[in-house]
Design a protein around this motif. Structure first.
Motif, PDB file in Angstrom:
ATOM      1  N   GLY A 366       0.812  -1.210   0.000  1.00 35.16           N
ATOM      2  CA  GLY A 366       0.000   0.000   0.000  1.00 35.16           C
ATOM      3  C   GLY A 366       0.852   1.269   0.000  1.00 35.16           C
ATOM      4  O   GLY A 366       0.533   2.237  -0.709  1.00 35.16           O
ATOM      5  N   ALA A 367       1.946   1.320   0.782  1.00 34.79           N
ATOM      6  CA  ALA A 367       2.815   2.492   0.823  1.00 34.79           C
ATOM      7  C   ALA A 367       3.493   2.715  -0.521  1.00 34.79           C
ATOM      8  O   ALA A 367       3.604   3.864  -0.997  1.00 34.79           O
ATOM      9  N   HIS A 368       3.928   1.605  -1.146  1.00 41.42           N
ATOM     10  CA  HIS A 368       4.582   1.712  -2.453  1.00 41.42           C
ATOM     11  C   HIS A 368       3.581   2.225  -3.500  1.00 41.42           C
ATOM     12  O   HIS A 368       3.903   3.122  -4.304  1.00 41.42           O
ATOM     13  N   THR A 369       2.377   1.680  -3.478  1.00 44.51           N
ATOM     14  CA  THR A 369       1.360   2.091  -4.440  1.00 44.51           C
ATOM     15  C   THR A 369       0.995   3.570  -4.258  1.00 44.51           C
ATOM     16  O   THR A 369       0.782   4.310  -5.227  1.00 44.51           O
ATOM     17  N   ALA A 370       0.915   4.015  -3.018  1.00 45.91           N
ATOM     18  CA  ALA A 370       0.580   5.420  -2.751  1.00 45.91           C
ATOM     19  C   ALA A 370       1.622   6.362  -3.344  1.00 45.91           C
ATOM     20  O   ALA A 370       1.286   7.422  -3.898  1.00 45.91           O
ATOM     21  N   LYS A 371       2.889   6.006  -3.278  1.00 39.69           N
ATOM     22  CA  LYS A 371       3.938   6.861  -3.848  1.00 39.69           C
ATOM     23  C   LYS A 371       3.867   6.867  -5.376  1.00 39.69           C
ATOM     24  O   LYS A 371       4.123   7.885  -6.021  1.00 39.69           O
ATOM     25  N   TRP A 429      13.431  -4.533  -2.955  1.00 40.91           N
ATOM     26  CA  TRP A 429      14.481  -3.555  -2.627  1.00 40.91           C
ATOM     27  C   TRP A 429      14.877  -2.689  -3.814  1.00 40.91           C
ATOM     28  O   TRP A 429      14.917  -1.446  -3.685  1.00 40.91           O
ATOM     29  N   PRO A 430      15.183  -3.271  -5.011  1.00 44.23           N
ATOM     30  CA  PRO A 430      15.547  -2.403  -6.144  1.00 44.23           C
ATOM     31  C   PRO A 430      14.389  -1.506  -6.598  1.00 44.23           C
ATOM     32  O   PRO A 430      14.597  -0.355  -7.011  1.00 44.23           O
ATOM     33  N   LEU A 431      13.149  -2.051  -6.510  1.00 44.86           N
ATOM     34  CA  LEU A 431      12.003  -1.215  -6.862  1.00 44.86           C
ATOM     35  C   LEU A 431      11.896  -0.015  -5.909  1.00 44.86           C
ATOM     36  O   LEU A 431      11.632   1.113  -6.342  1.00 44.86           O
ATOM     37  N   ARG A 432      12.102  -0.316  -4.624  1.00 43.16           N
ATOM     38  CA  ARG A 432      11.986   0.769  -3.637  1.00 43.16           C
ATOM     39  C   ARG A 432      13.106   1.806  -3.831  1.00 43.16           C
ATOM     40  O   ARG A 432      12.871   3.013  -3.735  1.00 43.16           O
ATOM     41  N   GLU A 433      14.298   1.353  -4.146  1.00 43.35           N
ATOM     42  CA  GLU A 433      15.402   2.284  -4.356  1.00 43.35           C
ATOM     43  C   GLU A 433      15.140   3.179  -5.567  1.00 43.35           C
ATOM     44  O   GLU A 433      15.370   4.396  -5.521  1.00 43.35           O
ATOM     45  N   GLU A 434      14.611   2.580  -6.646  1.00 43.28           N
ATOM     46  CA  GLU A 434      14.296   3.359  -7.839  1.00 43.28           C
ATOM     47  C   GLU A 434      13.169   4.346  -7.549  1.00 43.28           C
ATOM     48  O   GLU A 434      13.210   5.512  -7.983  1.00 43.28           O
ATOM     49  N   LEU A 435      12.153   3.894  -6.804  1.00 39.22           N
ATOM     50  CA  LEU A 435      11.024   4.762  -6.475  1.00 39.22           C
ATOM     51  C   LEU A 435      11.490   5.968  -5.640  1.00 39.22           C
ATOM     52  O   LEU A 435      11.108   7.111  -5.909  1.00 39.22           O
ATOM     53  N   ASP A 436      12.341   5.726  -4.650  1.00 42.08           N
ATOM     54  CA  ASP A 436      12.823   6.822  -3.806  1.00 42.08           C
ATOM     55  C   ASP A 436      13.630   7.833  -4.619  1.00 42.08           C
ATOM     56  O   ASP A 436      13.524   9.046  -4.398  1.00 42.08           O
ATOM     57  N   LEU A 472       9.474  -0.562   4.709  1.00 41.00           N
ATOM     58  CA  LEU A 472      10.740  -0.734   4.008  1.00 41.00           C
ATOM     59  C   LEU A 472      11.652   0.470   4.217  1.00 41.00           C
ATOM     60  O   LEU A 472      12.870   0.328   4.355  1.00 41.00           O
ATOM     61  N   GLY A 473      11.070   1.678   4.230  1.00 45.78           N
ATOM     62  CA  GLY A 473      11.881   2.868   4.477  1.00 45.78           C
ATOM     63  C   GLY A 473      12.516   2.839   5.852  1.00 45.78           C
ATOM     64  O   GLY A 473      13.660   3.277   6.038  1.00 45.78           O
TER      65      GLY A 473
END
Length: 485
Positions: A366-371, A429-436, A472-473
């Protein structure tokens, strides 16, 4: 005193006008005057309600002596006719020091017969009405009869010298409203002073004796203006001191309340810190069972290292009077322990089976989708489509939407266990790094102003929440502090 000129040199009309003017003025003064001193009568005079007419200085008119010398509180008025018989400089020199030591102002007028005044009493009234001093009371018209005509703090004295040497000298004294006798009969004593000198024909010494005796027999109260100013100054000083004291007391009270509040907050933080340390001592980060080179293993190891460092710190002691800096340090340490405890719980849940931790996985997705949705809103803003980061934003929106849909299916599939959940975590992890990274670039465009968002209600708070707010953050942030990543 002025005398009229020869009748042959002026017209009959002018003679008649001058005579009428003189008769009117003399008649007015006669109505004001006390009877002569020798008569012993005490009838109060009646003052006129207007100054003399414009023709009062014509030939044949009555001259009122003006102040010719003034020294401190002593005012001396001598007519031209009397100047030949008194030495005004000698009078001033003799009276100067005596007057300096008392509070009353003395107006002394000296005239000599023959004139149109009937005695020293009319001389005093004439000086009050038509002289150039301010000895007359301001309210003499309304209250003169009852309260007197001489102003407060004044003593008016008239000395009428005789036309022939050896004749009696008339002296009249009119004290002001607040002037009192130092002893009974003081006013009469002043009028009798100098009798011996006058009888000997020494009018200067006789006048000096009258003035000096007036300073002894009559007195005025001290001017209370200075006393009032001092009293007001003292009251103002007391008021200022009171205000300062009240402000200081209020400040001390507020400071005491602040100290009590800080002490109470410090006790709460110390209690939470003890509980947090006890929790960390009982719990540890699980081993994910993945290669050491994997991102999940590195992050878990970083959090475990941070846990070891925190537990190695000395226990926090309570303080009865903590400073603001000490309170902030306690607050920061309590927050770190709380976040570290939450991270250990999250690691334990992610290393377990997805079926037992559905809420945790829903929160991460949900947090990833919101961003990703925030990035979609960003593209709708004026100027966003032409910004430097627009291509990367579009790519993330498309690829992450598909990737999240696929990873969610893998976690929720029937029979998914620890191995499947850790495999999904490794892909996140790589998805989150790219998103950030893309969110950081978009936030930079908003900060520079190249992309405007003030007119879009739904986009005014884009990217305000830091990346570490979600699960994750939190793990990434704590692992980075541990130095393992």
């Amino acid at each position: 005193m002025d005398r009229t000129t020869s009748p042959g040199k002026i017209s009959a009309t002018r003679i008649i006008c001058a005579c009428l003017g003189a008769l009117l003025l003399v008649a007015g003064l006669n109505a004001l005057s006390f009877p002569a001193q020798a008569a012993g009568e005490t009838t109060e005079p009646v003052y006129p309600s207007a100054p003399p007419a414009q023709d009062s200085e014509d030939e044949g008119s009555v001259l009122i002596p003006s102040v010719t010398s003034q020294e401190g509180q002593f005012y001396l008025a001598v007519t031209d006719a009397a100047l030949d018989n008194v030495d005004q400089e000698q009078i001033m020199d003799a009276v100067r020091e005596a007057v300096a030591g008392q509070n009353a102002k003395i107006l002394l007028g000296v005239d000599q017969e023959p004139n149109n005044l009937k005695g020293a009493a009319q001389l005093v009234r004439g000086m009050l009405l038509f002289g150039d001093s301010d000895a007359m009371a301001d309210d003499w018209l309304e209250n003169g009869k009852e309260l007197g005509y001489v102003g407060k703090g004044w003593i008016a004295i008239g000395v009428m010298l005789p036309e022939t040497s050896g004749d009696p000298v008339q002296v009249y004294v009119d004290p002001g409203r607040d002037v009192s006798e130092t002893q009974p009969g003081g006013r009469d004593a002043v009028m009798e002073a100098g009798a011996a000198e006058f009888a000997a024909g020494d009018y200067t010494e006789g006048t000096i004796a009258v003035a000096l005796d007036a300073t002894k027999q009559l007195q005025a109260p001290a001017d209370k203006t200075l006393v009032k100013l001092i009293a007001l100054g003292v009251l103002a000083l007391l008021a200022i001191v009171g205000i300062i004291w009240a402000l200081l007391a209020k400040k001390r009270k507020a400071k005491g309340l602040q100290v009590a509040q800080r002490t109470k907050e410090a006790e709460v933080f110390v209690s939470k810190i003890h509980r947090g340390r006890n929790f960390l001592a009982r719990r540890h980060v699980p081993e994910p069972g993945l290669p050491a080179t994997s991102t999940t293993s590195a992050i878990f190891a970083g959090i475990q290292e941070r846990r070891t460092q925190v537990l190695a710190l000395p226990p926090t002691a309570e303080s009865q009077n903590p400073s603001e800096r000490e309170l902030n340090e306690l607050r920061a340490r309590e927050q770190e322990l709380s976040r570290l405890g939450s991270a250990i719980i999250l690691c334990t849940e992610l290393a377990g089976t997805p079926a037992k931790n559905r809420d945790t996985w829903r929160g991460i997705f949900g947090a990833h989708t919101a961003k990703v949705e925030e990035l979609a809103l960003f593209l709708d803003l004026p100027g966003a489509s032409d910004s430097h980061c627009a291509p990367a934003v579009r790519t993330v929106i498309i690829t992450h939407t598909d990737a999240l849909r696929q990873l969610r299916r893998e976690v929720e599939q029937r029979g998914a266990g620890t191995r499947e959940s850790l495999a999904v975590l490794e892909k996140l992890w790589p998805l989150r790094e790219e998103l950030d990274q893309v969110c950081k670039e978009a936030r930079g465009e908003l900060r520079k102003g190249s992309v405007k968002c003030e007119h879009r209600t739904k986009s005014t708070h884009l990217f305000e929440s830091p990346e570490g707010e979600d699960g994750l953050g939190l793990l990434i942030g704590l692992a980075g502090k541990g130095g393992s990543r």
